[in-house]
Motif scaffolding. Structure first.
Motif, PDB file in Angstrom:
ATOM      1  N   LEU A 110      48.890  74.768  57.863  1.00 35.88           N
ATOM      2  CA  LEU A 110      47.823  75.568  58.471  1.00 35.88           C
ATOM      3  C   LEU A 110      46.498  74.809  58.441  1.00 35.88           C
ATOM      4  O   LEU A 110      45.590  75.102  59.205  1.00 35.88           O
ATOM      5  N   ASP A 111      46.414  73.829  57.555  1.00 36.43           N
ATOM      6  CA  ASP A 111      45.117  73.222  57.249  1.00 36.43           C
ATOM      7  C   ASP A 111      44.608  72.233  58.299  1.00 36.43           C
ATOM      8  O   ASP A 111      45.383  71.536  58.955  1.00 36.43           O
ATOM      9  N   HIS A 112      43.318  72.160  58.391  1.00 38.84           N
ATOM     10  CA  HIS A 112      42.620  71.084  59.109  1.00 38.84           C
ATOM     11  C   HIS A 112      43.031  69.762  58.455  1.00 38.84           C
ATOM     12  O   HIS A 112      43.258  69.710  57.239  1.00 38.84           O
ATOM     13  N   ASP A 113      43.081  68.709  59.243  1.00 36.19           N
ATOM     14  CA  ASP A 113      43.538  67.418  58.717  1.00 36.19           C
ATOM     15  C   ASP A 113      42.668  66.912  57.562  1.00 36.19           C
ATOM     16  O   ASP A 113      43.129  66.119  56.737  1.00 36.19           O
ATOM     17  N   ALA A 114      41.437  67.390  57.478  1.00 36.52           N
ATOM     18  CA  ALA A 114      40.537  66.939  56.405  1.00 36.52           C
ATOM     19  C   ALA A 114      40.963  67.461  55.034  1.00 36.52           C
ATOM     20  O   ALA A 114      40.488  66.967  54.012  1.00 36.52           O
ATOM     21  N   ASN A 115      41.854  68.467  55.016  1.00 36.27           N
ATOM     22  CA  ASN A 115      42.396  68.908  53.724  1.00 36.27           C
ATOM     23  C   ASN A 115      43.871  68.539  53.612  1.00 36.27           C
ATOM     24  O   ASN A 115      44.616  69.142  52.842  1.00 36.27           O
ATOM     25  N   VAL A 116      44.275  67.548  54.420  1.00 29.67           N
ATOM     26  CA  VAL A 116      45.657  67.071  54.402  1.00 29.67           C
ATOM     27  C   VAL A 116      45.684  65.568  54.128  1.00 29.67           C
ATOM     28  O   VAL A 116      46.154  65.107  53.085  1.00 29.67           O
ATOM     29  N   ARG A 117      45.145  64.795  55.088  1.00 26.18           N
ATOM     30  CA  ARG A 117      45.268  63.333  54.990  1.00 26.18           C
ATOM     31  C   ARG A 117      44.632  62.758  53.723  1.00 26.18           C
ATOM     32  O   ARG A 117      45.213  61.853  53.109  1.00 26.18           O
ATOM     33  N   PRO A 118      43.474  63.230  53.270  1.00 28.35           N
ATOM     34  CA  PRO A 118      42.935  62.648  52.026  1.00 28.35           C
ATOM     35  C   PRO A 118      43.911  62.785  50.860  1.00 28.35           C
ATOM     36  O   PRO A 118      43.914  61.936  49.953  1.00 28.35           O
ATOM     37  N   TRP A 119      44.764  63.816  50.886  1.00 30.03           N
ATOM     38  CA  TRP A 119      45.728  64.020  49.800  1.00 30.03           C
ATOM     39  C   TRP A 119      46.994  63.204  50.023  1.00 30.03           C
ATOM     40  O   TRP A 119      47.524  62.609  49.086  1.00 30.03           O
ATOM     41  N   THR A 120      47.496  63.145  51.271  1.00 31.55           N
ATOM     42  CA  THR A 120      48.714  62.355  51.506  1.00 31.55           C
ATOM     43  C   THR A 120      48.451  60.882  51.204  1.00 31.55           C
ATOM     44  O   THR A 120      49.327  60.172  50.726  1.00 31.55           O
ATOM     45  N   GLN A 121      47.236  60.437  51.479  1.00 29.69           N
ATOM     46  CA  GLN A 121      46.930  59.011  51.332  1.00 29.69           C
ATOM     47  C   GLN A 121      46.630  58.603  49.883  1.00 29.69           C
ATOM     48  O   GLN A 121      46.343  57.444  49.618  1.00 29.69           O
ATOM     49  N   THR A 122      46.718  59.546  48.955  1.00 31.03           N
ATOM     50  CA  THR A 122      46.577  59.173  47.548  1.00 31.03           C
ATOM     51  C   THR A 122      47.862  58.524  47.013  1.00 31.03           C
ATOM     52  O   THR A 122      47.859  57.964  45.924  1.00 31.03           O
ATOM     53  N   GLY A 123      48.951  58.690  47.771  1.00 31.77           N
ATOM     54  CA  GLY A 123      50.241  58.177  47.278  1.00 31.77           C
ATOM     55  C   GLY A 123      51.010  59.220  46.487  1.00 31.77           C
ATOM     56  O   GLY A 123      52.129  58.961  46.012  1.00 31.77           O
ATOM     57  N   ALA A 124      50.446  60.413  46.316  1.00 27.56           N
ATOM     58  CA  ALA A 124      51.164  61.497  45.623  1.00 27.56           C
ATOM     59  C   ALA A 124      52.333  61.965  46.500  1.00 27.56           C
ATOM     60  O   ALA A 124      52.311  61.808  47.719  1.00 27.56           O
ATOM     61  N   THR A 125      53.333  62.553  45.858  1.00 33.98           N
ATOM     62  CA  THR A 125      54.457  63.137  46.606  1.00 33.98           C
ATOM     63  C   THR A 125      53.982  64.460  47.210  1.00 33.98           C
ATOM     64  O   THR A 125      53.383  65.286  46.515  1.00 33.98           O
ATOM     65  N   VAL A 126      54.270  64.628  48.505  1.00 34.53           N
ATOM     66  CA  VAL A 126      53.761  65.818  49.209  1.00 34.53           C
ATOM     67  C   VAL A 126      54.864  66.850  49.395  1.00 34.53           C
ATOM     68  O   VAL A 126      55.976  66.525  49.808  1.00 34.53           O
ATOM     69  N   ARG A 127      54.539  68.100  49.076  1.00 31.93           N
ATOM     70  CA  ARG A 127      55.413  69.232  49.411  1.00 31.93           C
ATOM     71  C   ARG A 127      54.655  70.111  50.398  1.00 31.93           C
ATOM     72  O   ARG A 127      53.479  70.396  50.186  1.00 31.93           O
TER      73      ARG A 127
END
Ligand code: PLP
Length: 395
Positions: A110-127
Motif C-alpha cells: 500500500l505504501d509510497h515507494d519512499a517507505n519501501v525502497r529505503p528499507w529494501t536497499q538496506t539488505g534486510a530480508t523483506v516480507r
C-alpha cells in the motif's frame, strides 16, 4: 459550526488564479502567514545556528519553534523531531542506520515507494503485506504471519497517497511491538487530512512533509528521543552528536522552518478553538476532515455513477483521495483535458510503485488522482465531475 471555507480560501493567494486545485496530495498551496514568515525571516536577517550574534540566535529560535510546532501537530516530543529537506531523504538516512543484512523488515504494497525502497536497499530480508486489489484494504490478519522475532521493523503508511486507504495502524503496531519490532509510519499523506496522534497509532517513528499541509518543502520524522539515542547514523566527525541534531545533515533551510511553524499555526486556527496549540489543532483538523469528507462523498459518488469511469479501491476508512481511469483515454490525456478546464489533477503511478503494480496499471500510465484538502470547495468538485463527464463517448 460549518467549516469557514470562504475565510480559509481567502488566506491562500494562489487560489485567486481560478484553478480548481485538486492536486494537494502532491503538494498544497501556501497561505499568506507562511509566505510572510519566510519573507520576514530573510528580511530580518538570519545566520547559521550556534553563533554568538543575534541573527544566529534568531535561527536557533526558529529551529526550536519548528520542532515544537511539528511535535504539536503529530502528538510527539519536540526533542525527537528530526528536520530535513523531505521525507524520502530522512527515511533513507534512518533506514540505513536501523536495518541491515540479517534483519527482517515487513513492508506493505500500500505504501509510497519512499517507505519501501529505503528499507529494501538496506539488505534486510523483506516480507510483504499485500493489498486487496478490489477494496484497496491492507488486511491486518496477514501481519501475524509476517512478523517474527527476527523482525527489526514494520514500515506502514497511515494513508495511501492514491487510494486514500487508512489501514489499521494501531493493530499492526501492536503485533510488531509484541515481537519487539519497531514501527515506522509514513504519515505524509495522512497528516493533512485529520487529527494525528502518533502515540495512539503506535508509531515509533512518524514521518510527515510540511508541503502537504500548507507549509514549505520540508520533511520531518518524529520519534522518542530515548529511541533516537540508540541509533547512530553516518555523520561528519565535526557535526553535533546530540539528538536530534546528529540525524540532520548539513545546513538547514532556516527561513523555511519558520514557514513550517506558521503552517502549523495556520492549521490550528482554521476554526475557532480553545486551549493550547495541540488542542486547537485537534479541533481544527477534525473540522477540516469533516469538511473534506462531506465534499468527497459528492466527488466519489459522482465518479462511481459514470459508466466510462473506473474508480480504484473502496476502503472503509479513507482520506478524500480518488484514483480513477476513464475508458478510452490515457491518464495523461484526462489530466490534460481537465487542465484546459482549469482543473489541476495528477496522473501516473504517483510513486505508489508497488500498489500500481498490484493493481496492474503501473505500466499503462497508472491513473488519475483527484484529492481534496481543507481549502477545496464544492465548485472544485463540480468542475472535476463536469470535466470528466464530458469525456463520455469521446474515446
Ligand atoms: C504517502 C507519501 N509518502 C512519502 C512521500 C514522499 O515525501 P517527500 O516528497 O517529502 O520525500 C509522499 C510524497 O508524495 C507521499 O505521498
Amino acid at each position: 459550526m460549518p467549516f469557514p471555507i470562504k475565510e480559509v480560501r481567502a488566506t491562500y493567494p494562489a487560489l485567486a488564479d481560478g484553478h480548481a486545485y485538486l492536486d494537494g496530495a502532491a503538494g498544497t498551496q501556501v497561505p499568506r502567514p507562511v509566505i510572510d514568515a519566510i519573507a520576514t525571516a530573510y528580511r530580518t536577517g538570519i545566520g547559521n545556528v550556534g553563533g554568538a550574534f543575534p541573527a544566529s540566535h534568531r535561527s536557533d529560535a526558529i529551529v526550536a519553534a519548528c520542532r515544537a510546532a511539528v511535535a504539536d501537530l503529530v502528538g510527539g516530543n519536540p526533542a525527537g523531531v528530526l528536520l530535513g529537506p523531505n521525507m524520502t531523504t530522512l527515511t533513507y538516512r534512518l533506514a540505513s542506520a536501523i536495518a541491515g543484512p540479517g534483519d527482517e523488515v515487513v513492508l506493505s504494497r500500500l505504501d509510497h515507494d519512499a517507505n519501501v525502497r529505503p528499507w529494501t536497499q538496506t539488505g534486510a530480508t523483506v516480507r510483504w503485506a499485500e493489498v486487496d486489489p478490489v477494496t484497496g484494504e491492507l488486511p491486518v490478519e496477514q501481519y501475524a504471519g509476517l512478523i517474527n522475532e527476527r523482525t527489526r521493523l514494520v514500515a506502514v503508511t497511515a494513508a495511501s497517497n492514491i487510494l486514500g486507504t487508512r489501514p489499521d495502524v494501531p493493530a499492526i503496531a501492536e503485533l510488531a511491538h509484541q515481537a519487539g519490532a519497531l514501527v515506522y509510519v509514513d504519515g505524509v499523506h495522512a497528516t493533512p487530512h485529520g487529527p494525528v496522534d502518533m502515540r495512539a497509532l503506535g508509531a515509533d517513528f512518524y514521518a510527515t512533509s510540511a508541503y502537504k499541509w500548507s507549509g514549505p518543502h520540508i520533511g520531518a520524522v518524529v520519534a522518542d528521543p530515548a529511541l533516537l539515542e540508540t541509533i547512530r547514523p553516518d555523520k561528519l566527525a565535526s557535526s553535533l552528536d546530540t539528538v536530534p541534531e546528529r540525524f540532520e545533515t548539513g545546513t538547514a533551510a532556516f527561513a523555511d522552518l519558520d514557514g513550517v511553524t506558521a503552517a502549523v499555526d495556520h492549521l490550528a486556527a482554521m476554526v475557532p478553538g480553545t486551549g493550547n496549540r495541540r488542542e486547537r489543532l485537534l479541533t481544527s483538523m477534525a473540522a477540516a476532515e469533516e469538511h473534506e469528507l462531506a465534499l468527497f462523498a459528492v466527488l466519489i459518488a459522482g465518479l462511481e455513477t459514470m459508466p466510462h469511469v473506473t474508480v480504484y479501491g473502496k476502503p472503509a476508512r479513507r482520506t478524500a483521495t480518488a484514483y480513477f481511469n476513464v475508458t478510452g483515454h490515457a491518464p495523461r490525456q484526462v489530466a490534460e483535458h481537465l487542465a484546459k478546464l482549469g482543473v489541476n489533477v495528477w496522473n501516473g503511478h504517483n510513486y505508489a510503485w508497488e500498489l500500481t503494480g498490484a493493481l496492474g496499471i503501473r505500466d499503462t500510465g497508472g491513473a488519475v488522482r483527484a484529492g481534496l484538502v481543507h481549502y477545496n470547495d464544492r465548485s472544485d468538485v463540480d468542475r472535476l465531475l463536469e470535466g470528466v463527464a464530458r469525456l463520455e463517448g469521446h474515446s
